[in-house]
Scaffold this active site. Structure first.
Site, PDB file in Angstrom:
ATOM      1  N   SER A 199      -5.294   4.671   3.853  1.00 49.77           N
ATOM      2  CA  SER A 199      -5.468   5.937   3.954  1.00 49.77           C
ATOM      3  C   SER A 199      -4.630   6.958   2.756  1.00 49.77           C
ATOM      4  O   SER A 199      -5.083   8.362   2.220  1.00 49.77           O
ATOM      5  CB  SER A 199      -3.946   5.925   5.307  1.00 49.77           C
ATOM      6  OG  SER A 199      -2.835   6.018   4.741  1.00 49.77           O
ATOM      7  N   HIS A 233       0.436   9.862   1.430  1.00 50.06           N
ATOM      8  CA  HIS A 233      -0.922  10.390   0.945  1.00 50.06           C
ATOM      9  C   HIS A 233      -0.737  11.687  -0.092  1.00 50.06           C
ATOM     10  O   HIS A 233      -1.902  11.556  -0.871  1.00 50.06           O
ATOM     11  CB  HIS A 233      -0.680  10.964   2.693  1.00 50.06           C
ATOM     12  CG  HIS A 233      -0.468  10.449   4.036  1.00 50.06           C
ATOM     13  ND1 HIS A 233      -0.543  10.658   5.219  1.00 50.06           N
ATOM     14  CD2 HIS A 233      -1.435   8.949   3.475  1.00 50.06           C
ATOM     15  CE1 HIS A 233      -0.576   9.379   5.347  1.00 50.06           C
ATOM     16  NE2 HIS A 233      -1.187   8.546   4.937  1.00 50.06           N
TER      17      HIS A 233
END
Length: 301
Positions: free
Chosen positions: A144, A195
């Site tokens: 991610s 992230h």
């Protein structure tokens, strides 16, 4: 970081169903290879999650740098794999069609490694600044972070568009930051640094020197500044029937990118696309299944 659950891998089955629903012939080769590689490592991991996750302690202090290569392609469980790869499916179709397969390989490879490096630097800096050694032990795994970098790149090519984040319209140029905060408000256990590292790598490419450095290292691309790449003409096999959404191209942009691959998005946000993918793949129109209930699994562990 959680361990993989045992039993039926419903997320994996759903991912395979979604891939075939879109149609293998409709997925560009590098995107398809990335999906296959992540599925392969999920079914046949080279090492355990504990031995492949990324942390300052394991990489720097124990000199285990192979984790930079392993961590993006290992996932904690089948739902973690599903939501990351479903997102990769949509981003890959859009970006590979625009950039071309050869350059997209360079982008995926560079983003995968560099996101890990930036993550380690962030964790080290926070640990030193706050005098909290636990940040050096925090271990992350999953794709991610790379997806956030690709999200920045994708939004860069459609600066005038909007996406829905938890029901609110957000301009594309701010979407990554809003989603970064929203994810960690909804699921505080996710890797904020992982992230954030992806967003920073994406900005290094779109706003910083990274793209020029990559061009210099891959000289065969240096004469083609726009990298439109080879074009793909997908057949209609497996088409999901979604309508056009992404307004690719910007004022003054000379590249005339083909738009037929945009037919997958229907004006839906990424979260809404994934919800529709769930329903379409299960052929169950009557179930009230929402993405938010599984939102916490779409993270970098």
């Amino acid at each position: 970081m959680q361990r993989r659950s045992r039993g039926i891998n419903a997320g994996l089955i759903l991912l395979l169903s979604q891939i075939f629903h879109v149609g293998i012939n409709n997925i560009p080769p590098v995107t398809l290879a990335t999906l296959a590689l992540n599925i392969w490592f999920f079914l046949n991991p080279l090492k355990s999650l504990y031995s492949s996750c990324l942390s300052v302690e394991k990489c720097y202090q124990q000199n285990d740098w192979q984790r930079l290569l392993l961590s993006p392609f290992h996932h904690a469980d089948d739902w973690h794999l599903y939501f990351n790869m479903a997102s990769m499916l949509w981003k890959g179709i859009n970006l590979e069609k625009r950039l071309g397969s050869r350059w997209f390989v360079c982008v995926i490879t560079t983003f995968s490694i560099l996101t890990g490096v930036v993550y380690l630097l962030l964790q080290f800096a926070v640990a030193e600044f706050m005098d909290e050694p636990d940040f050096k032990r925090s271990c992350a795994v999953g794709f991610s972070g790379v997806l956030f970098a690709l999200k920045v790149l994708n939004n860069h090519y459609c600066p005038g568009g909007f996406v829905n984040v938890l029901g609110f319209p957000v301009p594309n140029r701010f979407a990554c930051w809003v989603e970064l905060v929203a994810i960690h408000l909804c699921s505080p256990g996710t890797s904020f640094a992982g992230h954030l590292a992806g967003i920073l790598v994406g900005l290094m490419y779109t706003q910083g020197p990274l793209k020029k450095i990559m061009e210099a290292c891959a000289g065969i691309f240096s004469s083609n500044a726009g990298y439109p790449g080879q074009q793909y003409y997908f057949n209609s096999s497996g088409s999901s029937g979604y309508q056009d959404y992404y307004p690719y191209g910007s004022p003054g942009h000379s590249e005339e990118a083909p738009r037929n691959y945009d037919a997958y998005t229907a004006g839906l946000s990424e979260e809404e696309q994934l919800e529709r993918a769930l329903r379409a793949s299960l052929w169950d129109r009557g179930r009230n299944l929402t993405l938010f209930s599984y939102f916490k699994t779409f993270l970098m562990w």
